[in-house]
Design a protein around this motif. Structure first.
Motif, mmCIF file in Angstrom:
data_model
loop_
_atom_site.group_PDB
_atom_site.id
_atom_site.type_symbol
_atom_site.label_atom_id
_atom_site.label_comp_id
_atom_site.label_asym_id
_atom_site.label_seq_id
_atom_site.Cartn_x
_atom_site.Cartn_y
_atom_site.Cartn_z
ATOM 1 N N PRO A 15 -3.199 7.281 18.241
ATOM 2 C CA PRO A 15 -2.320 7.489 19.398
ATOM 3 C C PRO A 15 -1.146 8.451 19.155
ATOM 4 C CG PRO A 15 -2.985 5.205 19.304
ATOM 5 C CD PRO A 15 -3.527 5.837 18.054
ATOM 6 N N PRO A 16 -0.423 8.376 18.031
ATOM 7 C CA PRO A 16 0.668 9.340 17.840
ATOM 8 C C PRO A 16 0.169 10.788 17.795
ATOM 9 C CG PRO A 16 0.906 7.503 16.338
ATOM 10 C CD PRO A 16 -0.460 7.392 16.931
ATOM 11 N N THR A 17 -1.045 10.979 17.276
ATOM 12 C CA THR A 17 -1.612 12.325 17.229
ATOM 13 C C THR A 17 -1.924 12.803 18.634
ATOM 14 O OG1 THR A 17 -2.582 11.787 15.080
ATOM 15 C CG2 THR A 17 -3.380 13.777 16.167
ATOM 16 N N THR A 18 -2.462 11.924 19.468
ATOM 17 C CA THR A 18 -2.725 12.281 20.869
ATOM 18 C C THR A 18 -1.443 12.729 21.557
ATOM 19 O OG1 THR A 18 -4.579 10.745 21.049
ATOM 20 C CG2 THR A 18 -3.522 11.404 23.098
ATOM 21 N N LEU A 50 0.852 -1.191 0.000
ATOM 22 C CA LEU A 50 0.000 0.000 0.000
ATOM 23 C C LEU A 50 0.885 1.237 0.000
ATOM 24 C CD1 LEU A 50 -2.883 1.241 0.240
ATOM 25 C CD2 LEU A 50 -2.468 1.351 2.717
ATOM 26 N N HIS A 51 0.763 2.031 -1.059
ATOM 27 C CA HIS A 51 1.435 3.329 -1.118
ATOM 28 C C HIS A 51 0.497 4.370 -0.503
ATOM 29 C CE1 HIS A 51 4.856 2.111 -3.583
ATOM 30 N NE2 HIS A 51 4.016 1.397 -4.314
ATOM 31 N N LEU A 52 0.938 4.988 0.577
ATOM 32 C CA LEU A 52 0.134 5.994 1.252
ATOM 33 C C LEU A 52 0.790 7.352 1.001
ATOM 34 C CD1 LEU A 52 -1.152 5.695 4.953
ATOM 35 C CD2 LEU A 52 -1.027 7.797 3.641
ATOM 36 N N PHE A 53 0.142 8.155 0.165
ATOM 37 C CA PHE A 53 0.673 9.470 -0.198
ATOM 38 C C PHE A 53 0.064 10.538 0.698
ATOM 39 C CE2 PHE A 53 1.004 6.937 -4.101
ATOM 40 C CZ PHE A 53 2.327 7.164 -4.462
ATOM 41 N N VAL A 54 0.907 11.230 1.452
ATOM 42 C CA VAL A 54 0.467 12.339 2.296
ATOM 43 C C VAL A 54 0.611 13.626 1.494
ATOM 44 C CG1 VAL A 54 0.865 13.603 4.443
ATOM 45 C CG2 VAL A 54 1.181 11.109 4.373
ATOM 46 N N VAL A 55 -0.475 14.389 1.376
ATOM 47 C CA VAL A 55 -0.463 15.617 0.568
ATOM 48 C C VAL A 55 0.654 16.539 1.051
ATOM 49 C CG1 VAL A 55 -1.762 17.676 -0.074
ATOM 50 C CG2 VAL A 55 -2.902 15.450 0.009
ATOM 51 N N GLU A 56 1.526 16.917 0.127
ATOM 52 C CA GLU A 56 2.730 17.662 0.492
ATOM 53 C C GLU A 56 2.480 19.159 0.642
ATOM 54 O OE1 GLU A 56 7.409 18.003 -0.910
ATOM 55 O OE2 GLU A 56 6.066 16.536 -1.801
ATOM 56 N N GLU A 57 1.498 19.682 -0.047
ATOM 57 C CA GLU A 57 1.241 21.123 -0.015
ATOM 58 C C GLU A 57 1.084 21.595 1.428
ATOM 59 O OE1 GLU A 57 0.985 24.827 -1.584
ATOM 60 O OE2 GLU A 57 1.462 22.966 -2.611
ATOM 61 N N LEU A 69 3.230 11.932 11.836
ATOM 62 C CA LEU A 69 2.131 11.274 12.537
ATOM 63 C C LEU A 69 1.632 10.062 11.753
ATOM 64 C CD1 LEU A 69 0.076 14.327 13.894
ATOM 65 C CD2 LEU A 69 1.778 12.920 15.088
ATOM 66 N N VAL A 70 1.590 10.174 10.435
ATOM 67 C CA VAL A 70 1.174 9.023 9.615
ATOM 68 C C VAL A 70 2.217 7.914 9.694
ATOM 69 C CG1 VAL A 70 0.656 8.229 7.283
ATOM 70 C CG2 VAL A 70 -0.229 10.429 8.073
ATOM 71 N N GLN A 71 3.482 8.280 9.614
ATOM 72 C CA GLN A 71 4.539 7.267 9.703
ATOM 73 C C GLN A 71 4.474 6.530 11.033
ATOM 74 O OE1 GLN A 71 7.828 9.932 8.968
ATOM 75 N NE2 GLN A 71 8.083 9.219 6.852
ATOM 76 N N GLU A 72 4.315 7.284 12.120
ATOM 77 C CA GLU A 72 4.260 6.658 13.438
ATOM 78 C C GLU A 72 2.975 5.843 13.605
ATOM 79 O OE1 GLU A 72 4.719 9.724 16.322
ATOM 80 O OE2 GLU A 72 6.852 10.043 15.896
ATOM 81 N N GLY A 73 1.883 6.334 13.053
ATOM 82 C CA GLY A 73 0.596 5.674 13.223
ATOM 83 C C GLY A 73 0.418 4.416 12.396
#
Length: 342
Positions: free
Chosen positions: A323-326, A175-182, A195-199
């Motif tokens: 959890p990482p966001t918390t 699964l390629h998860l692309f986080v919007v860079e803008e 947060l996405v990487q940790e989550g």
């Protein structure tokens, strides 16, 4: 330079210069866009503005030239000056989004078509930009795997986002998860990515990347050339999906794209409908899953942001975020009550 004319930067920090540019664009049925960071003008012997080109980030836009200058490489000069200025500002992959009928004009200015739709064309200063971008994420053996993709803003990363990712990894090998860079969200790009990487680090088959310039955000899509009544969101959606299906997905063997259903935001819901219609025509399955709820209310990043502004890091927020966001919110928000977004 064209004989009798000069080209120079337009000092946008001076209101009178900015208004002159705005008025010149208006005479050419174009709109000045507030995110413009730099601009060049062509001036005649009377020091009257007769041509212009602008840039915002990696996007060059708002080009206009008086009829007398057309056919004299005025556009080419403007593009060349803008490229050099953008290079010095640290932008090396440069783009133009324009009407499809302008493709030939910009192709004569060392720009190469990336993707076309019926109305628009995206051009870049590299021939192989999307392929170079995608090659960083390819691993040997991917051609034999079921590969999926998600594109997310994650502003911030919620339990709803996590549920979508956990569903997707059960239905593909990679699964390629692309986080919007803008970087125009309340949570900065570097924070959203972390947060996405940790989550998702507990999911072995997830590869988290920034989206780069090839997943066009609404924030960067230019509207200066649109006529009254034209639907900017529809045009942007079609161009974005065409770019994904024609230049990104084939390079990564992506056969499925996942998204959460959107009962709240009309623009996102329409984007999902467009993916449902267009992705299968390119051999890509669209997988839309129901949104996760908390106490009968759909979990959404916008609701999290609203609560953070009103109540700070309250129990309702904690229940909605991963959890990482918390942990991040507790570190960054003063006192955990009625804090403001950092």
């Amino acid at each position: 330079m064209i004989e009798g004319y000069r080209i120079a930067p337009i000092p946008l920090h001076f209101p009178e210069e900015r208004e002159q540019l705005r008025a010149f664009l208006a005479r050419h049925q174009l709109r000045y866009e507030s995110d413009i960071q730099s601009a060049f003008g062509i001036y005649n012997e009377e020091d009257v503005l007769v041509g212009c080109g602008c840039a915002a980030g990696y996007l060059m836009k708002c080009f206009a030239v008086e009829p007398d200058l057309r056919g004299q490489n005025a556009l080419g000069l403007l593009v060349s000056y803008l490229m050099q200025e953008r290079f010095s500002a640290g932008y090396y992959d440069l783009f133009v989004i324009t009407r499809a009928h302008n493709e030939e004009l910009f192709s004569q200015c060392s720009l190469f078509p990336v993707v076309r739709t019926g109305e628009l064309v995206l051009l870049e200063n590299r021939k192989d930009g999307p392929e170079r971008f995608a090659s960083e994420f390819w691993k040997d053996g991917d051609e034999e795997k079921q590969v999926g993709a998600i594109v997310m803003n994650c502003n911030p990363f919620t339990m709803g986002h996590l549920a979508l990712v956990e569903y997707a990894v059960q239905h593909c090998d990679v699964l390629h998860l692309f986080v919007v860079e803008e970087d125009r969200s309340e949570f900065p790009t570097r924070v959203r990515l972390k947060l996405v990487q940790e989550g998702t680090k507990h999911l072995d088959n997830v590869r988290v990347h920034l989206s780069g310039p090839y997943m066009i955000s609404a924030a960067t899509f230019p509207t200066y050339f649109l006529k009254k009544g034209e639907d900017a969101a529809a045009l942007q959606t079609e161009l974005d999906i065409a770019l994904f299906t024609q230049r990104i997905a084939p390079e990564l063997n992506i056969k499925r794209r996942f998204a959460g259903a959107e009962p709240l935001d009309a623009t996102t819901a329409r984007y999902n409908r467009a993916m449902r219609e267009l992705l299968p025509t390119h051999g890509i399955e669209f997988c839309e899953i129901p949104r996760v709820e908390q106490d009968g209310t759909v979990i959404s990043a916008s609701r999290v942001r609203k609560l953070l502004k009103e109540k700070g890091v309250c129990d309702e927020v904690i229940a909605m975020v991963a959890p990482p966001t918390t942990a991040y919110l507790k570190r960054e928000f003063l006192g955990g009550n009625k804090a403001t977004l950092t």
